[in-house]
Design an enzyme around this catalytic site. Structure first.
Site, PDB file in Angstrom:
ATOM      1  N   LYS A 190      64.058  32.042  43.277  1.00 48.79           N
ATOM      2  CA  LYS A 190      63.836  32.919  42.127  1.00 48.79           C
ATOM      3  C   LYS A 190      65.133  33.097  41.343  1.00 48.79           C
ATOM      4  O   LYS A 190      66.039  33.825  41.742  1.00 48.79           O
ATOM      5  CB  LYS A 190      63.329  34.296  42.583  1.00 48.79           C
ATOM      6  CG  LYS A 190      62.741  35.074  41.425  1.00 48.79           C
ATOM      7  CD  LYS A 190      62.928  36.554  41.504  1.00 48.79           C
ATOM      8  CE  LYS A 190      64.282  37.020  41.133  1.00 48.79           C
ATOM      9  NZ  LYS A 190      64.651  36.817  39.709  1.00 48.79           N
ATOM     10  N   GLU A 266      75.654  37.295  49.168  1.00 45.60           N
ATOM     11  CA  GLU A 266      76.853  37.042  48.344  1.00 45.60           C
ATOM     12  C   GLU A 266      76.819  38.074  47.238  1.00 45.60           C
ATOM     13  O   GLU A 266      76.052  37.944  46.287  1.00 45.60           O
ATOM     14  CB  GLU A 266      76.800  35.627  47.756  1.00 45.60           C
ATOM     15  CG  GLU A 266      76.840  34.514  48.773  1.00 45.60           C
ATOM     16  CD  GLU A 266      78.213  34.323  49.390  1.00 45.60           C
ATOM     17  OE1 GLU A 266      79.181  34.933  48.908  1.00 45.60           O
ATOM     18  OE2 GLU A 266      78.309  33.574  50.378  1.00 45.60           O
ATOM     19  N   CYS A 300      81.896  36.865  40.052  1.00 46.36           N
ATOM     20  CA  CYS A 300      82.176  37.765  41.179  1.00 46.36           C
ATOM     21  C   CYS A 300      83.608  37.586  41.646  1.00 46.36           C
ATOM     22  O   CYS A 300      84.197  38.471  42.237  1.00 46.36           O
ATOM     23  CB  CYS A 300      81.208  37.471  42.313  1.00 46.36           C
ATOM     24  SG  CYS A 300      81.208  35.728  42.751  1.00 46.36           S
ATOM     25  N   GLU A 397      83.295  46.927  39.160  1.00 44.31           N
ATOM     26  CA  GLU A 397      83.305  45.515  38.780  1.00 44.31           C
ATOM     27  C   GLU A 397      83.141  45.443  37.259  1.00 44.31           C
ATOM     28  O   GLU A 397      82.144  45.920  36.721  1.00 44.31           O
ATOM     29  CB  GLU A 397      82.135  44.814  39.488  1.00 44.31           C
ATOM     30  CG  GLU A 397      82.209  43.323  39.408  1.00 44.31           C
ATOM     31  CD  GLU A 397      81.060  42.650  40.167  1.00 44.31           C
ATOM     32  OE1 GLU A 397      79.953  43.220  40.228  1.00 44.31           O
ATOM     33  OE2 GLU A 397      81.274  41.540  40.685  1.00 44.31           O
TER      34      GLU A 397
END
Ligand code: NAP
Length: 493
Positions: A190, A266, A300, A397
């Protein structure tokens, strides 16, 4: 997708027309149940590029049924043949790099040059795992009392659910699909709703490379939670591999534990980039440009905060600001564009909010920091120095081209600041002293370290984090182990 497209507007239409827009289930392309579709947007214009099938829960179950039916046959497929399918897909992707890069830029926004780099990187996972497919082994040993023998074998985990984010539309897929195919697992994939096209194109390429029906099934949906949730209650699903935010990963990991699924996560990062007083400043600025601006900062692994030794801090900030000022923003398909747009309006607002928060607390803005006029979700490369410790820029982040710089006096201070986060994906260290480099690398709570380099991603290396950046590794020899289960046979002699 049979003819390589040329860049330019005719190329855009041709590339978009060539991508299948349906679900890929059991080797067939099909409409979503009920015929639903959702639009895929160009982040440079905010306009729809095309529509793709909007799967329902029934479609997701059909995809898992197809994966489950194909599992036994696929697990017994000769490893060499599994590897050769991956290798053929590698060759096909390499021969269509231009059209795939254009497609990726259209849906994700980054420059075509960056998309080409991602596709080359993504493709290397296929080559790496095509070679790993034939290296699945086991062990034979004598039991300590000598009365028996211990045999271990490595077998495919079984049908997997692979969920990928929008920021690297192909690489985050090949990093999962490659080892799953090599190990003999079947799968439901997906992709994120913002960037389903690269994955659909990849599915078509795998089919062309000879992947048997049902091994890979692709679901695109605008209701990921609702549509995917029933799969977690389905006995046929054996593993979840997720790449995305820590927030969603935390919830899906908890859900996966209801049926004790194998899980790989992850997740997000908050990478510190530490420049020690003995560092090569030119190299550090070069590395910072890569660590900060690769993928428009939407990685990331992006350096999220720069901790620079006080004697170098001013110079480092000025040089970084000067380099960033010269960059050209624009639609990723235009020639000579350095930075494309961010993925959507929400992401751009969040980045700007973090910058405003830091300046309100007293950070010094050296370049950028202003929302450009016009359409598209562009954000200028931005450098801030003297960023106060309580600024959100340092703890959240960022996912954008913004570099906050903080000066430090002692190594211990930099290490403590670097570790003061729930994340632990990657850290960058710039120093010319080997003993300092190793001492700091050991002390940092991080799954990966970039030592005098601004990029760690490599298909042959074990990519992954500690703390709330996740668990499990992708790439390297470790990447295969995520898709294999150990069986032990006790033998009396
Ligand atoms: P996200 O919002 O967590 O979404 C990731 C994927 O999960 C998407 O496909 C999303 O689909 C899907 N999803 C969301 N909610 C779901 C649910 N309830 N059930 C099933 N699927 C669900 O993350 P993102 O914004 O796409 O990606 C950015 C994040 O990924 C950043 O935090 C970044 O650090 C992280 N990331 C980590 C790595 C790594 O290797 N550690 C690599 C790349 C990115 P929809 O979007 O269609 O809802």
């Amino acid at each position: 997708m049979s003819q390589p497209a040329k860049l330019g507007s005719a190329g855009e239409d041709a590339v978009l027309a060539a991508v299948p827009k349906e679900l890929f289930i059991g080797g067939d392309w099909r409409e979503a149940e009920g015929g639903g579709r959702f639009p895929v947007e160009d982040p440079a214009t905010g306009e729809a590029l095309c529509v793709v099938a909007d799967a329902t829960g029934a479609d997701a179950r059909a995809a898992l049924a197809a994966a489950s039916e194909a599992q036994a046959e696929w697990a017994s497929h000769p490893p060499r043949e599994r590897g050769e399918i991956l290798r053929r897909a590698f060759d096909l992707i390499a021969s269509r790099l231009d059209e795939l890069a254009l497609l990726m830029t259209l849906e994700m926004g980054k420059s075509v040059a960056e998309s080409r780099a991602e596709i080359a990187y993504a493709n290397e996972f296929l080559r790496w795992f095509s070679e790993e497919a034939v290296r699945i082994d086991g062990r034979y040993s004598v039991s300590p009392n000598g009365a028996g023998r211990l045999i271990t074998m490595r077998q495919p985990v079984g049908p997997c659910l692979l969920i990928t984010p929008w920021n690297f539309p192909l690489a985050m897929g090949t990093r999962k699909v490659g080892p799953a195919i090599a190990a003999g697992c079947t799968m439901v994939v997906k992709p994120a709703m913002q960037t389903p096209l690269s994955m659909l194109a990849f599915a078509a390429i795998l089919a062309e490379a000879g992947l048997p029906a049902g091994v890979l099934n692709v679901i695109t949906t605008s209701h990921s939670g609702e549509v995917m949730d029933p799969l977690f209650d389905d006995e046929r699903l054996r593993k979840l591999s997720f790449t995305g935010s820590t927030e969603v990963g935390r919830r899906l990991a908890a859900r996966a534990m209801d049926r004790v699924l194998r899980v790989s996560m992850e997740l997000g990062g908050n990478a510190p980039f530490i420049v020690f007083a003995d560092a090569d400043l030119d190299a550090a600025v070069d590395g910072a440009m890569i660590a900060k601006l690769r993928n428009v900062g939407e990685a990331c692994t992006a350096a999220n905060r720069f901790h620079v030794a006080a004697p170098l801090a001013e110079q480092f900030a000025e040089r970084l600001a000067a380099r960033m000022q010269g960059l050209r923003l624009g639609r990723g398909t235009e020639p000579d564009v350095d930075l494309g747009p961010l993925i959507n309006a929400t992401q751009r607002e969040k980045v700007h909010e973090l910058v405003l928060d830091a300046t309100a607390r007293g950070a010094r803005l050296l370049t950028g920091g202003e929302l450009p006029d016009g359409r598209g979700y562009f954000y200028p490369p931005t450098v801030l120095s003297d960023v106060p410790a309580d600024s959100r820029l340092l703890t959240e982040e960022i996912f954008g081209p913004v570099a906050p710089i903080v000066a430090f006096e002692r190594d211990e201070e930099a290490i403590a600041a670097a570790n003061e986060t729930e994340y632990g994906l990657v850290a960058y260290i710039y120093t010319r002293q080997l003993d300092r480099a190793l001492r700091v690398a050991e002390a940092l709570e991080s799954g990966m370290i970039g030592l005098n380099q601004g990029m760690v991603s490599n298909p042959a290396a074990p990519f992954g984090g500690v703390k709330q950046s996740g668990f499990g590794r992708e790439g390297g020899h470790e990447g295969m182990q995520e898709y294999l289960a150990t069986k032990y046979v006790a033998l009396a002699l």
